[in-house]
Design an enzyme around this catalytic site. Sequence first.
Site, PDB file in Angstrom:
ATOM      1  N   ALA B 132       0.775  -1.244   0.000  1.00  9.15           N
ATOM      2  CA  ALA B 132       0.000   0.000   0.000  1.00  9.15           C
ATOM      3  C   ALA B 132       0.808   1.296   0.000  1.00  9.15           C
ATOM      4  O   ALA B 132       0.321   2.319  -0.457  1.00  9.15           O
ATOM      5  CB  ALA B 132      -0.946  -0.007   1.199  1.00  9.15           C
ATOM      6  N   PRO B 134       3.063   4.447  -0.863  1.00  6.35           N
ATOM      7  CA  PRO B 134       2.873   5.481   0.160  1.00  6.35           C
ATOM      8  C   PRO B 134       1.416   5.793   0.512  1.00  6.35           C
ATOM      9  O   PRO B 134       1.166   6.639   1.359  1.00  6.35           O
ATOM     10  CB  PRO B 134       3.532   6.697  -0.490  1.00  6.35           C
ATOM     11  CG  PRO B 134       3.343   6.498  -1.955  1.00  6.35           C
ATOM     12  CD  PRO B 134       3.421   5.017  -2.176  1.00  6.35           C
ATOM     13  N   SER B 136      -1.220   6.357  -1.925  1.00  9.69           N
ATOM     14  CA  SER B 136      -2.020   7.108  -2.902  1.00  9.69           C
ATOM     15  C   SER B 136      -3.289   6.347  -3.279  1.00  9.69           C
ATOM     16  O   SER B 136      -4.390   6.913  -3.297  1.00  9.69           O
ATOM     17  CB  SER B 136      -1.189   7.420  -4.149  1.00  9.69           C
ATOM     18  OG  SER B 136      -0.533   6.262  -4.592  1.00  9.69           O
ATOM     19  N   LYS B 137      -3.123   5.054  -3.529  1.00  8.81           N
ATOM     20  CA  LYS B 137      -4.288   4.281  -3.969  1.00  8.81           C
ATOM     21  C   LYS B 137      -5.185   3.920  -2.782  1.00  8.81           C
ATOM     22  O   LYS B 137      -6.393   3.820  -2.923  1.00  8.81           O
ATOM     23  CB  LYS B 137      -3.835   3.038  -4.738  1.00  8.81           C
ATOM     24  CG  LYS B 137      -3.033   3.421  -5.984  1.00  8.81           C
ATOM     25  CD  LYS B 137      -2.369   2.242  -6.648  1.00  8.81           C
ATOM     26  CE  LYS B 137      -1.341   2.677  -7.664  1.00  8.81           C
ATOM     27  NZ  LYS B 137      -0.032   2.996  -7.083  1.00  8.81           N
ATOM     28  N   ASP B 155       2.102  -2.827   4.270  1.00  2.99           N
ATOM     29  CA  ASP B 155       3.407  -2.675   3.644  1.00  2.99           C
ATOM     30  C   ASP B 155       4.424  -3.382   4.528  1.00  2.99           C
ATOM     31  O   ASP B 155       4.293  -3.351   5.756  1.00  2.99           O
ATOM     32  CB  ASP B 155       3.795  -1.212   3.441  1.00  2.99           C
ATOM     33  CG  ASP B 155       4.816  -1.082   2.320  1.00  2.99           C
ATOM     34  OD1 ASP B 155       4.410  -0.739   1.196  1.00  2.99           O
ATOM     35  OD2 ASP B 155       6.003  -1.377   2.553  1.00  2.99           O
ATOM     36  N   ASP B 203      -0.632  -4.156  -6.231  1.00  2.00           N
ATOM     37  CA  ASP B 203       0.198  -3.199  -6.977  1.00  2.00           C
ATOM     38  C   ASP B 203       1.640  -3.454  -6.532  1.00  2.00           C
ATOM     39  O   ASP B 203       2.108  -2.864  -5.562  1.00  2.00           O
ATOM     40  CB  ASP B 203      -0.267  -1.776  -6.634  1.00  2.00           C
ATOM     41  CG  ASP B 203       0.493  -0.727  -7.403  1.00  2.00           C
ATOM     42  OD1 ASP B 203       0.612  -0.859  -8.625  1.00  2.00           O
ATOM     43  OD2 ASP B 203       0.988   0.234  -6.775  1.00  2.00           O
ATOM     44  N   CYS B 256       4.160  -0.391 -12.357  1.00  2.00           N
ATOM     45  CA  CYS B 256       4.504   0.821 -13.109  1.00  2.00           C
ATOM     46  C   CYS B 256       5.692   0.513 -14.004  1.00  2.00           C
ATOM     47  O   CYS B 256       6.649   1.263 -14.074  1.00  2.00           O
ATOM     48  CB  CYS B 256       4.767   1.999 -12.178  1.00  2.00           C
ATOM     49  SG  CYS B 256       6.042   1.695 -10.954  1.00  2.00           S
TER      50      CYS B 256
END
Lengths: 161, 351
Positions: B132, B134, B136-137, B155, B203, B256
């Site tokens: 998770a 930083p 943002s999502k 995290d 992610d 990414c």
Amino acid sequence: MNFNMKPRFIFKSEKKQILELLKHYGIEDLPYLLVASGKEKIRGYSGILSTDEIIAIDEAIGIELIGAYFFHNYENNLRLSTDAIHLLKNKITKNIVNINEKQAKEWFKGQDILLSKEEQEKLKEESKTFKIIQYKDDLIGTGKLTEDRIVNYMPKERRQK
Amino acid sequence: MERQIKEYKYMPKPIFEQRMNQVLEKSNFSEKEKKDFWEIVHTEPINSIRCNTLKIEPEKLKKRLEEKGWKIKQPFKDNPEIMIIENQLKPGEIGKSEEHLLGYYYVQEISSMMPILALKPTNLDNFLDLCASPGSKTTQAAARMKNSGSIIANDNNMGRMVVLASNLEKCGVSNALVTKRDGVQMCKQLKRAGFSFDKILCDVPCSGEGTLRSSPSTFISWNIKTVENLARQQKVLAAAALEVLKTGGEMIYSTCTHAPEENEEVVQFLIDNFDIEIQNLELPIKTRPGIEGWKDKKFIKDIKKAARIYPNDNDSEGFFLCKIKKISEKGFETEKQKEKRQQEESWEDEL
């Protein structure tokens, strides 16, 4: 922040006491599960998990933090966190002090607000306790009113550099 | 807006450039588009923010920011919370504004907003954000969920978890539990304890080929070994996540990076080992389909439903995402387990 919190939920009678203290700000109800974090900090959780489920998750994987930091209890005086103010803004009706642009700039930098003689006179009758600081439409924090200033509790990492 | 072209301080390694061109060709890039890609990766990314609707309405925020002299564009009619700042700001201005300090907006790259737009978590969902930080999502999900439902934001690194917790706090997220566990171990333990999720965001940590604009040092730090190692870890992590996804639940697998080893190949691995389906994505930006093969590997046809986001298509960073629906509980098997099951099935057939 206190991490690795063992959840200690705040139930009916204790919550009732907290609600009593929150009347200072005009807050009448608090639809959140309250969880103690350390000795004096209280966090609020708005999710759908039950206390049993949270305990089971904690036992399985360990929980570092629950919900959002709501308030610090200083011997039965609650200081609301900046973020709790936003979550509860529609419920806050009392003990609000409006500040001007210059004072707001100081506030965002983490400085105390020094009160002019005129302002001291105006706030003379106010209780010397925690106040919600309002600038224009924004509730921007909680400070403690003293004779000549409002003490700023803005955490370092949230101050304007 | 005039684009800030950086000096070509970092040049891509020849092997990276060659591989990347192959990927672009697989995504049907014309020569002109390839040229656009290699130009844009040397430019500063645009400034984009996401209005934190837990604290302020998009129109109010837009008005306030415009009063400060910022030129705000809301590129997507159905997502007014997504804003682009079109004029040049002073260095650091975007992070120093009062609105930012109050948590009224989150500085977030547009392509990184896509996973949550695709996953659509609701106020009834149990949602797991496995990697998770930083935040943002996670904060975007909490805003969509209106601080209801349930979020577990995990995290595995203390430093990153502190950043995550601080961002959740600043955005007024009150429906989340924050945990600090190795993702694979955490999923195993949650499964053992009987927990499962309606929606999962996986992610994963990746080689970052999509972030060349904001982190040009990736040009020099990139190497193929890292891609291969990450791909192995990503498979294990995504497989563990699927184990705690409810039947009928949905998971976004995203990175990414453009590397097929970390994208389509991971999805193919999941397809081979779980009873899952790839779902169509509806996103407000231009995407290109997942590629159907890489090197000697062929991927399932449905991989086309995955989305590749290239920087030159939307003036964004690069991204990959794939939406996966779990059809049944058939889970991951080791080769040995697979052999045993197939043997048992053949005996049953004989009987």
